[in-house]
Scaffold this active site. Structure first.
Site, PDB file in Angstrom:
ATOM      1  N   THR A  71      17.674  84.001  46.248  1.00  0.00           N
ATOM      2  CA  THR A  71      16.822  83.385  45.229  1.00  0.00           C
ATOM      3  C   THR A  71      15.946  84.454  44.578  1.00  0.00           C
ATOM      4  O   THR A  71      15.784  84.472  43.356  1.00  0.00           O
ATOM      5  CB  THR A  71      15.985  82.248  45.846  1.00  0.00           C
ATOM      6  OG1 THR A  71      16.898  81.295  46.396  1.00  0.00           O
ATOM      7  CG2 THR A  71      15.109  81.569  44.819  1.00  0.00           C
ATOM      8  N   ASN A 159      29.275  77.235  46.655  1.00  0.00           N
ATOM      9  CA  ASN A 159      28.786  76.906  47.998  1.00  0.00           C
ATOM     10  C   ASN A 159      29.219  75.522  48.460  1.00  0.00           C
ATOM     11  O   ASN A 159      29.370  75.282  49.650  1.00  0.00           O
ATOM     12  CB  ASN A 159      27.255  77.033  48.055  1.00  0.00           C
ATOM     13  CG  ASN A 159      26.568  76.391  46.881  1.00  0.00           C
ATOM     14  OD1 ASN A 159      26.930  76.634  45.729  1.00  0.00           O
ATOM     15  ND2 ASN A 159      25.593  75.563  47.138  1.00  0.00           N
ATOM     16  N   GLN A 187      28.200  83.525  48.386  1.00  0.00           N
ATOM     17  CA  GLN A 187      29.259  82.969  49.247  1.00  0.00           C
ATOM     18  C   GLN A 187      30.465  83.895  49.354  1.00  0.00           C
ATOM     19  O   GLN A 187      31.380  83.633  50.118  1.00  0.00           O
ATOM     20  CB  GLN A 187      29.694  81.579  48.740  1.00  0.00           C
ATOM     21  CG  GLN A 187      28.586  80.538  48.734  1.00  0.00           C
ATOM     22  CD  GLN A 187      28.113  80.141  50.137  1.00  0.00           C
ATOM     23  OE1 GLN A 187      28.793  80.414  51.148  1.00  0.00           O
ATOM     24  NE2 GLN A 187      26.950  79.514  50.225  1.00  0.00           N
ATOM     25  N   SER A 207      22.809  87.297  49.994  1.00  0.00           N
ATOM     26  CA  SER A 207      21.849  86.752  50.949  1.00  0.00           C
ATOM     27  C   SER A 207      22.328  87.025  52.374  1.00  0.00           C
ATOM     28  O   SER A 207      23.496  86.754  52.695  1.00  0.00           O
ATOM     29  CB  SER A 207      21.772  85.237  50.711  1.00  0.00           C
ATOM     30  OG  SER A 207      20.829  84.684  51.570  1.00  0.00           O
ATOM     31  N   HIS A 209      21.459  85.559  55.255  1.00  0.00           N
ATOM     32  CA  HIS A 209      21.625  84.454  56.211  1.00  0.00           C
ATOM     33  C   HIS A 209      22.909  83.661  56.010  1.00  0.00           C
ATOM     34  O   HIS A 209      23.223  82.776  56.790  1.00  0.00           O
ATOM     35  CB  HIS A 209      20.393  83.537  56.211  1.00  0.00           C
ATOM     36  CG  HIS A 209      20.250  82.636  55.029  1.00  0.00           C
ATOM     37  ND1 HIS A 209      20.626  81.314  55.081  1.00  0.00           N
ATOM     38  CD2 HIS A 209      19.770  82.852  53.795  1.00  0.00           C
ATOM     39  CE1 HIS A 209      20.356  80.747  53.905  1.00  0.00           C
ATOM     40  NE2 HIS A 209      19.836  81.657  53.105  1.00  0.00           N
ATOM     41  N   THR A 245       6.103  96.063  51.669  1.00  0.00           N
ATOM     42  CA  THR A 245       6.691  96.737  52.831  1.00  0.00           C
ATOM     43  C   THR A 245       7.989  96.030  53.231  1.00  0.00           C
ATOM     44  O   THR A 245       8.044  94.799  53.288  1.00  0.00           O
ATOM     45  CB  THR A 245       5.680  96.739  53.995  1.00  0.00           C
ATOM     46  OG1 THR A 245       4.496  97.383  53.518  1.00  0.00           O
ATOM     47  CG2 THR A 245       6.216  97.474  55.204  1.00  0.00           C
ATOM     48  N   CYS A 334      20.391  72.345  50.204  1.00  0.00           N
ATOM     49  CA  CYS A 334      19.163  72.103  49.433  1.00  0.00           C
ATOM     50  C   CYS A 334      19.114  70.653  48.978  1.00  0.00           C
ATOM     51  O   CYS A 334      18.044  70.073  48.855  1.00  0.00           O
ATOM     52  CB  CYS A 334      19.101  72.985  48.206  1.00  0.00           C
ATOM     53  SG  CYS A 334      19.495  74.672  48.558  1.00  0.00           S
TER      54      CYS A 334
HETATM   55  N1  PLP Z   1      23.406  81.068  45.591  1.00  0.00           N
HETATM   56  C1  PLP Z   1      24.286  80.416  46.362  1.00  0.00           C
HETATM   57  C2  PLP Z   1      25.711  80.273  45.907  1.00  0.00           C
HETATM   58  C3  PLP Z   1      23.880  79.864  47.568  1.00  0.00           C
HETATM   59  O1  PLP Z   1      24.768  79.222  48.345  1.00  0.00           O
HETATM   60  C4  PLP Z   1      22.536  80.012  47.968  1.00  0.00           C
HETATM   61  C5  PLP Z   1      22.060  79.375  49.212  1.00  0.00           C
HETATM   62  O2  PLP Z   1      22.323  78.218  49.455  1.00  0.00           O
HETATM   63  C6  PLP Z   1      21.645  80.715  47.138  1.00  0.00           C
HETATM   64  C7  PLP Z   1      22.130  81.222  45.963  1.00  0.00           C
HETATM   65  C8  PLP Z   1      20.202  80.934  47.548  1.00  0.00           C
HETATM   66  O3  PLP Z   1      20.153  81.886  48.570  1.00  0.00           O
HETATM   67  P1  PLP Z   1      18.846  82.166  49.472  1.00  0.00           P
HETATM   68  O4  PLP Z   1      18.800  81.083  50.485  1.00  0.00           O
HETATM   69  O5  PLP Z   1      19.108  83.492  50.109  1.00  0.00           O
HETATM   70  O6  PLP Z   1      17.679  82.223  48.583  1.00  0.00           O
END
Ligand code: PLP
Length: 738
Positions: A71, A159, A187, A207, A209, A245, A334
């Protein structure tokens, strides 16, 4: 044991990533900006991870920044591109007029476009690039619009569906356009080569995670020469491109994941992943006849399956899977808290039922093959639980036939009234959306269907009475009138109970209530749309008899009294049931007409004034049961499991198939009842008649959602000590699926 199949939402942290993060926190905790030994060690680690990331992403040139996640990367990229446009405009140059994003993009992208477009005062038009039924961008549309575009945002893989974008096709469509190009690589990381340089991608956020690193760390690639504006100014870290940092523990963990990717041996390859997905999709198809896939597998990531099952809502399936210890989600994480249809599947033009019922199964490339096999076994157990509960054909023995079962689709209610011994039953207000679920359920329960009744000829939805009668004709009492009542019968016998009818013209000319009696007296009434909990009955259909409505309310009061349980034809706000006394307390207009203070003409005038005052849309909302006393439902009803008091009753409102799969809570000192949400109304007449209103009623379900609805409904009916156990069984101590 929990089987986690929601890797597109987030992944667990790889053991070596955990170890790397711990080592940083325990020993190598220096600040990479410090010039002493501890700082230099941290700097070396930072540089090392960045070098690995450059190799893995094949990005020898350009910037590669550590961020807090995708994000942030998306914000930075959008701000950079839009600020460059703003500067060009300020310098008097002509700039492009539109900003484009794929219609199935993660919300972070269109929201960032809107946010920065407004904040920078650009006021450019923001348009969604349409996608086809396969989820891929419409390249002809893109080619036509690219020359006017300042920034184009297209994800590498979706996603929700796993659909992989045609990035070469997009690159070709953008060629020569001058538009900047953002590719959301979240993804795709570790699954697809993005060819960042070759394709001329300007920005690519990632990302951690989503690929076995912890939350709070990510990467942003910025092409050499692409415009850049820092999102955060401060101490000048990351070459002053991203101050603050660095998250060294997160970066070390991400480094361990990237090293594992580079070295091999941890993540299964695409062929193996496809084979695993094939096993899962076969298990799903075997478990759920009629299951449809919502995206073509050939175009999707080998770790994602998005599917819908006819007759089952996403919520129902997720409750079922969760009870079996399978963690899946409905669409994106989300959006999971809100029960909204998937905008991704809507953009693909899939039928409404598919978009509303979609479930996503996604696994990770580091998952064990044995986990996939265990998941397949549990999917089969889910199917068995549904069969045993009469929700799927194939039950070996007929299920227990509840005295009353409520089926709800989009706020419309259908009831099955039954006698368990004789298996005689009557269906009230069958909904077309319940085909084939309802006939399946009735057959599995070996129900003897005596009549299919409508409370009125429906103005806003169809009845499926005819289809249901054709599906289960054996025991029907014939002939029947237009609403399905067997001709010549005064009362319809259901074991020790009997049903009578009461004409209540108003909502429509033919509106009728069905009253259920037992030897002790009247138990409940199915009142269709004449009384809706928290609402005024609608009288604006062609078939309505508005002048008779007030009189019918008084007729109902005379016949059933103020305290009989009324089951409505619609229940948009999950109020479950009501009584005339409860409605009068909530609605001054009803109180007026029932107390005789307001005559029919006065009531009609007051309704008309209300309609004029609110406007037709608001009025219709009110008349549909979504307004009058919604404030009443906002008081807190949650309480911690530890706060249960002796003298109360714990009520498990999970559905029978969930109860079969999971273990029941066993609180010390508080009696427990299994009473599914769909059968709860059956208990209410006894509770209303016998239970002291201050009895503590503790409701529990899977996550605390249905139990909160139950607690609110019971509070509305006068039980001031109705509570929902916060977090449900998910937070209940030591709950393990079988
Ligand atoms: N873009 C996609 C395709 C995602 O699947 C996600 C997370 O669900 C994001 C952006 C947002 O990522 P983050 O959780 O690292 O902000």
């Amino acid at each position: 044991m929990e089987i986690y199949l929601d890797a597109n939402a987030t992944t667990p942290v790889l053991p070596q990533a955990r170890a790397a993060a711990l080592a940083v926190m325990a020993e190598a905790f220096g600040n990479p900006s410090s010039i002493h030994g501890a700082g230099l060690k941290a700097r070396a680690l930072l540089d090392g991870v960045r070098a690995t990331a450059r190799r893995v992403l094949q990005a020898p040139s350009g910037q590669l920044l550590f961020t807090s996640g995708a994000t942030e990367g998306i914000q930075t990229a959008v701000l950079s591109a839009l600020n460059a446009l703003r500067e060009r405009r300020a310098a008097g140059q002509a700039i492009p007029t539109v900003l484009l994003y794929g219609a199935t993009e993660h919300k972070a992208v269109p929201e960032a476009l809107r946010h920065w477009n407004a904040l920078l005062g650009l006021r450019l038009e923001i348009q969604a690039i349409p996608v086809g039924p396969d989820g891929r961008h419409d390249l002809a549309w893109l080619r036509a619009h690219a020359p006017q575009a300042g920034l184009v945002c297209t994800m590498a893989a979706n996603n929700e569906t796993g659909v992989i974008s045609d990035l070469d096709g997009i690159a070709a469509a953008l060629a020569g356009s001058g538009a900047l190009w953002l590719v959301d690589g979240v993804q795709a990381l570790g699954k697809l080569p993005l060819k960042l340089l070759e394709r001329g991608i300007d920005y690519a956020p990632f990302s951690g995670h989503k690929l076995y690193a912890p939350k709070g760390v990510g990467l942003l690639y910025v092409r050499e020469g692409a415009p850049f504006t820092p999102l955060m100014a401060g101490g000048g870290q990351e070459g002053a491109l991203r101050s603050g940092t660095e998250n060294m523990a997160g970066i070390a963990a991400l480094g361990a994941v990237l090293a594992a990717l580079e070295q091999g041996g941890v993540f299964a390859d695409a062929t193996e992943l496809q084979a695993r997905r094939e096993r899962l999709s076969e298990a799903l198809r075997a478990a759920f006849p009629g299951l449809v896939l919502n995206a073509p597998l050939a175009l999707s990531l080998p770790t994602t399956l998005n599917f819908s099952v006819p007759g089952f809502s996403a919520r129902q399936l997720l409750d079922l899977f969760d009870a079996a210890g399978l963690r899946l989600s409905g669409g994106s994480a989300c959006g999971a808290a809100r029960a909204q249809p998937s905008y991704v599947l809507q953009a693909m033009g899939l039928p409404a039922w598919q978009t509303a019922a979609a479930v996503r199964l996604s696994f990770g490339a580091a998952d064990d093959a044995a986990l996939i096999d265990a998941a397949c076994t549990r999917l089969a157990a889910c199917a068995q639980a549904l069969q045993a509960s009469g929700e799927l054909p194939g039950a070996a023995t007929p299920g227990r036939l509840p005295a009353l079962t409520r089926f709800v689709v989009d706020g419309a209610c259908c009831y099955v009234l039954a006698d368990a011994d004789s298996r005689r039953c009557v269906v009230v207000d069958p909904l077309p959306e319940l085909t084939p679920r309802l006939p399946t359920w009735l057959r599995a329960h070996q129900a003897r269907l005596l009549a299919v009744l409508d409370t009125h000829s429906h103005g806003d939805h169809a009845s499926s009475a005819t289809d249901l009668r054709q599906a289960l004709p054996a025991d029907l009492l014939q002939p029947a009138d237009a609403l399905g009542w067997p001709q010549g019968l005064q009362a319809l016998e259901l074991g020790g109970c009997w049903l009578t009818r009461l004409p209540l013209p108003g909502h429509t000319q033919d509106s009728t209530a069905y009253l259920l009696h037992n030897p002790q007296g009247l138990r409940l009434a199915c009142v269709g749309d004449t009384v809706l909990p928290g609402a005024l009955g609608r009288t604006d259909f062609a078939q309505s008899a508005p002048a008779a409505y007030g009189g019918s309310l008084r007729t109902l009061l005379q016949a059933v009294g103020p305290h009989t349980l009324l089951l409505p034809g619609h229940d948009y706000e999950h109020r479950l049931a009501c009584t005339l006394a409860v409605e009068c307390a909530a609605q001054p207009l009803l109180e007026g007409v029932l107390s005789g203070q307001l005559d029919d003409a006065g009531f009609a005038r007051a309704k008309a004034q209300l309609e004029q005052h609110l406007g037709p849309t608001e009025y219709q909302t009110l008349a549909c049961g979504a307004r009058v006393d919604c404030a009443q439902g906002s008081e807190p009803v949650e309480l911690a499991a530890a706060a249960l008091q002796p003298g109360g009753l714990l009520v498990d409102v999970r559905e029978p198939y969930e109860q079969r799969l999971g273990t029941a809570p066993a609180p010390a000192g508080v009696p427990m009842r299994a009473l599914p949400w769909s059968e709860l109304a059956a208990e209410l007449p006894d509770w209303l008649a016998q239970l002291p209103r201050h009895t503590p009623l503790y409701f529990i379900c899977r996550s605390g959602n249905r139990s909160a609805l139950a607690a609110r409904a019971l509070r509305r009916l006068g039980f001031g000590q109705a509570w929902s156990v916060a977090g449900g069984l998910a937070l209940w101590p030591a709950h393990e699926p079988r």
